[in-house]
Write a protein that holds these residues in place. Structure first.
Motif, PDB file in Angstrom:
ATOM      1  N   LEU A 178      -0.105  -6.330   9.952  1.00 52.09           N
ATOM      2  CA  LEU A 178      -0.857  -6.729  11.139  1.00 52.09           C
ATOM      3  C   LEU A 178      -0.462  -8.129  11.594  1.00 52.09           C
ATOM      4  CD1 LEU A 178      -4.283  -5.543   9.702  1.00 52.09           C
ATOM      5  CD2 LEU A 178      -2.910  -4.330  11.404  1.00 52.09           C
ATOM      6  N   GLY A 179      -0.542  -8.350  12.907  1.00 52.66           N
ATOM      7  CA  GLY A 179      -0.252  -9.658  13.476  1.00 52.66           C
ATOM      8  C   GLY A 179       0.424  -9.506  14.818  1.00 52.66           C
ATOM      9  N   VAL A 227      -2.211  -7.863   5.919  1.00 52.24           N
ATOM     10  CA  VAL A 227      -1.641  -6.612   5.405  1.00 52.24           C
ATOM     11  C   VAL A 227      -2.797  -5.746   4.959  1.00 52.24           C
ATOM     12  CG1 VAL A 227      -0.192  -5.545   3.638  1.00 52.24           C
ATOM     13  CG2 VAL A 227       0.495  -7.720   4.658  1.00 52.24           C
ATOM     14  N   LYS A 228      -2.800  -4.505   5.429  1.00 47.45           N
ATOM     15  CA  LYS A 228      -3.817  -3.551   4.980  1.00 47.45           C
ATOM     16  C   LYS A 228      -3.216  -2.751   3.832  1.00 47.45           C
ATOM     17  CE  LYS A 228      -6.461  -1.436   7.963  1.00 47.45           C
ATOM     18  NZ  LYS A 228      -7.003  -0.476   8.957  1.00 47.45           N
ATOM     19  N   VAL A 229      -3.965  -2.688   2.718  1.00 50.26           N
ATOM     20  CA  VAL A 229      -3.503  -1.964   1.540  1.00 50.26           C
ATOM     21  C   VAL A 229      -4.535  -0.926   1.138  1.00 50.26           C
ATOM     22  CG1 VAL A 229      -2.135  -3.919   0.680  1.00 50.26           C
ATOM     23  CG2 VAL A 229      -4.490  -3.633  -0.094  1.00 50.26           C
ATOM     24  N   VAL A 230      -4.067   0.088   0.416  1.00 53.94           N
ATOM     25  CA  VAL A 230      -4.969   1.095  -0.134  1.00 53.94           C
ATOM     26  C   VAL A 230      -4.741   1.167  -1.635  1.00 53.94           C
ATOM     27  CG1 VAL A 230      -3.372   3.029   0.309  1.00 53.94           C
ATOM     28  CG2 VAL A 230      -5.819   3.467   0.065  1.00 53.94           C
ATOM     29  N   ASN A 231      -5.818   1.203  -2.374  1.00 55.51           N
ATOM     30  CA  ASN A 231      -5.757   1.384  -3.816  1.00 55.51           C
ATOM     31  C   ASN A 231      -5.476   2.864  -4.071  1.00 55.51           C
ATOM     32  OD1 ASN A 231      -6.655   2.070  -6.532  1.00 55.51           O
ATOM     33  ND2 ASN A 231      -7.485  -0.015  -6.615  1.00 55.51           N
ATOM     34  N   LYS A 232      -4.363   3.165  -4.727  1.00 59.09           N
ATOM     35  CA  LYS A 232      -3.939   4.551  -4.933  1.00 59.09           C
ATOM     36  C   LYS A 232      -4.860   5.314  -5.886  1.00 59.09           C
ATOM     37  CE  LYS A 232      -0.611   5.944  -3.280  1.00 59.09           C
ATOM     38  NZ  LYS A 232      -0.471   6.713  -2.077  1.00 59.09           N
ATOM     39  N   LYS A 233      -5.639   4.601  -6.685  1.00 62.40           N
ATOM     40  CA  LYS A 233      -6.558   5.267  -7.609  1.00 62.40           C
ATOM     41  C   LYS A 233      -7.919   5.509  -6.964  1.00 62.40           C
ATOM     42  CE  LYS A 233      -4.455   3.752 -11.907  1.00 62.40           C
ATOM     43  NZ  LYS A 233      -4.648   3.058 -13.170  1.00 62.40           N
ATOM     44  N   THR A 234      -8.467   4.474  -6.306  1.00 62.52           N
ATOM     45  CA  THR A 234      -9.823   4.580  -5.758  1.00 62.52           C
ATOM     46  C   THR A 234      -9.837   4.981  -4.280  1.00 62.52           C
ATOM     47  OG1 THR A 234      -9.930   2.273  -5.043  1.00 62.52           O
ATOM     48  CG2 THR A 234     -10.597   2.763  -7.333  1.00 62.52           C
ATOM     49  N   LYS A 235      -8.690   4.880  -3.620  1.00 61.49           N
ATOM     50  CA  LYS A 235      -8.534   5.162  -2.178  1.00 61.49           C
ATOM     51  C   LYS A 235      -9.214   4.100  -1.295  1.00 61.49           C
ATOM     52  CE  LYS A 235      -6.478   8.992  -3.259  1.00 61.49           C
ATOM     53  NZ  LYS A 235      -5.164   8.824  -3.777  1.00 61.49           N
ATOM     54  N   LEU A 284      -5.890  -7.896   3.778  1.00 64.25           N
ATOM     55  CA  LEU A 284      -5.644  -9.191   3.157  1.00 64.25           C
ATOM     56  C   LEU A 284      -4.993 -10.143   4.143  1.00 64.25           C
ATOM     57  CD1 LEU A 284      -3.954  -7.775  -0.051  1.00 64.25           C
ATOM     58  CD2 LEU A 284      -6.305  -8.580   0.121  1.00 64.25           C
ATOM     59  N   GLU A 285      -5.405 -11.399   4.119  1.00 66.21           N
ATOM     60  CA  GLU A 285      -4.718 -12.422   4.904  1.00 66.21           C
ATOM     61  C   GLU A 285      -3.362 -12.648   4.251  1.00 66.21           C
ATOM     62  OE1 GLU A 285      -5.387 -17.078   6.028  1.00 66.21           O
ATOM     63  OE2 GLU A 285      -7.157 -15.798   5.829  1.00 66.21           O
ATOM     64  N   ALA A 286      -2.300 -12.648   5.050  1.00 67.71           N
ATOM     65  CA  ALA A 286      -0.959 -12.798   4.488  1.00 67.71           C
ATOM     66  C   ALA A 286       0.016 -13.292   5.547  1.00 67.71           C
ATOM     67  CB  ALA A 286      -0.465 -11.468   3.928  1.00 67.71           C
TER      68      ALA A 286
END
Length: 126
Positions: free
Chosen positions: A17-18, A25-33, A38-40
């Motif tokens: 994003l930006g 950056v948008k992330v997804v936890n592969k275990k919990t979904k 995150l600011e980056a």
């Protein structure tokens, strides 16, 4: 250890994003979904480190993790006329830029191999 660097195991970056520059950056936890934004202002993306050499079925020597073994400083494998490069051979760096250089080395090795006529003189394991 650097407080500005976060290593996120089991996560996948799903959106950068930006405007002109990266801000989040948008992330997804592969275990919990669960998704997190995150600011980056920088992102290093590792795509995995499993060499895809299973199809060789033992026809060339590999180490216990499956990386093809080559003669040091070359792209030569234990099979005459078979060369290896890139992510299936480079267990240390595994980066696109080093894979490109390694690929060039293997391509030039094949060119010399064919030009010398060596492939006509020796049997291979294949």
């Amino acid at each position: 250890d650097n407080p500005k660097i976060i290593i996120m195991y089991n996560h996948e970056a799903i959106e950068a994003l930006g405007g002109k520059l990266l801000t989040h950056v948008k992330v997804v936890n592969k275990k919990t979904k669960a998704e997190t934004t995150l600011e980056a202002n920088g992102l290093f993306y590792a795509v995995g480190h499993i060499p895809n050499t299973q199809f060789l079925d033992g026809q060339v020597k590999t180490d216990k993790e499956g990386y093809i073994l080559t003669k040091p400083g070359t792209a030569e494998t234990d099979v005459h006329g078979v060369f290896a490069c890139g992510d299936v051979q480079d267990r240390q760096w595994r980066q696109a830029i080093t894979a490109a250089g390694s690929g060039c080395m293997a391509a030039l090795s094949v060119e010399h191999f064919l030009a010398d006529g060596e492939h006509l003189m020796k049997n291979t394991k294949l």
